[in-house]
Design a protein around this motif. Structure first.
Motif, PDB file in Angstrom:
ATOM      1  N   LYS A   6       0.813  -1.214   0.000  1.00  0.00           N
ATOM      2  CA  LYS A   6       0.000   0.000   0.000  1.00  0.00           C
ATOM      3  C   LYS A   6       0.847   1.264   0.000  1.00  0.00           C
ATOM      4  O   LYS A   6       0.463   2.263  -0.590  1.00  0.00           O
ATOM      5  N   LEU A   7       1.989   1.236   0.674  1.00  0.00           N
ATOM      6  CA  LEU A   7       2.835   2.426   0.752  1.00  0.00           C
ATOM      7  C   LEU A   7       3.472   2.779  -0.583  1.00  0.00           C
ATOM      8  O   LEU A   7       3.504   3.942  -0.975  1.00  0.00           O
ATOM      9  N   SER A   8       3.984   1.789  -1.280  1.00  0.00           N
ATOM     10  CA  SER A   8       4.670   2.060  -2.543  1.00  0.00           C
ATOM     11  C   SER A   8       3.756   1.926  -3.757  1.00  0.00           C
ATOM     12  O   SER A   8       4.076   2.417  -4.838  1.00  0.00           O
ATOM     13  N   ILE A  64      12.808  -5.251  -1.448  1.00  0.00           N
ATOM     14  CA  ILE A  64      11.483  -4.806  -1.889  1.00  0.00           C
ATOM     15  C   ILE A  64      10.584  -4.379  -0.732  1.00  0.00           C
ATOM     16  O   ILE A  64       9.438  -4.004  -0.941  1.00  0.00           O
ATOM     17  N   GLY A  65      11.113  -4.423   0.488  1.00  0.00           N
ATOM     18  CA  GLY A  65      10.396  -3.908   1.645  1.00  0.00           C
ATOM     19  C   GLY A  65       9.410  -4.851   2.294  1.00  0.00           C
ATOM     20  O   GLY A  65       8.564  -4.412   3.079  1.00  0.00           O
ATOM     21  N   LEU A  66       9.523  -6.150   2.011  1.00  0.00           N
ATOM     22  CA  LEU A  66       8.609  -7.114   2.648  1.00  0.00           C
ATOM     23  C   LEU A  66       8.987  -7.405   4.090  1.00  0.00           C
ATOM     24  O   LEU A  66       8.128  -7.806   4.881  1.00  0.00           O
ATOM     25  N   ILE A  67      10.261  -7.264   4.404  1.00  0.00           N
ATOM     26  CA  ILE A  67      10.712  -7.410   5.787  1.00  0.00           C
ATOM     27  C   ILE A  67      11.636  -6.238   6.085  1.00  0.00           C
ATOM     28  O   ILE A  67      12.312  -5.723   5.186  1.00  0.00           O
TER      29      ILE A  67
END
Length: 72
Positions: A6-8, A64-67
């Motif tokens: 949602k953020l990106s 990719i920002g998943l963790i």
């Protein structure tokens, strides 16, 4: 597995066995060694190959920002 950030606004496709790693992390934070043991039934390879897979997968998840960077 498809994940929408949602953020990106980006959509990420996570394929097995990486999706299994993500599911394991969602259950609870795990040390690298525990992840290697838990993922072993889902992948073929030597202990070193499994460790390398976990390292690559976690780095991709961080990128990719998943963790978060501090996870593990």
């Amino acid at each position: 597995m498809v994940i929408f950030d949602k953020l990106s606004g980006e959509t990420h496709f996570v394929f097995p066995p990486a999706s299994v790693v993500l599911a394991l992390l969602k259950e609870s934070p795990k040390e690298r060694g525990m992840l290697c043991n838990d993922i072993a039934p889902y992948v073929e390879g030597s202990e070193q190959e499994i460790e390398d897979f976990i390292d690559r997968t976690l780095n991709q998840f961080r990128t990719i920002g998943l963790i978060p960077p501090a996870a593990l």
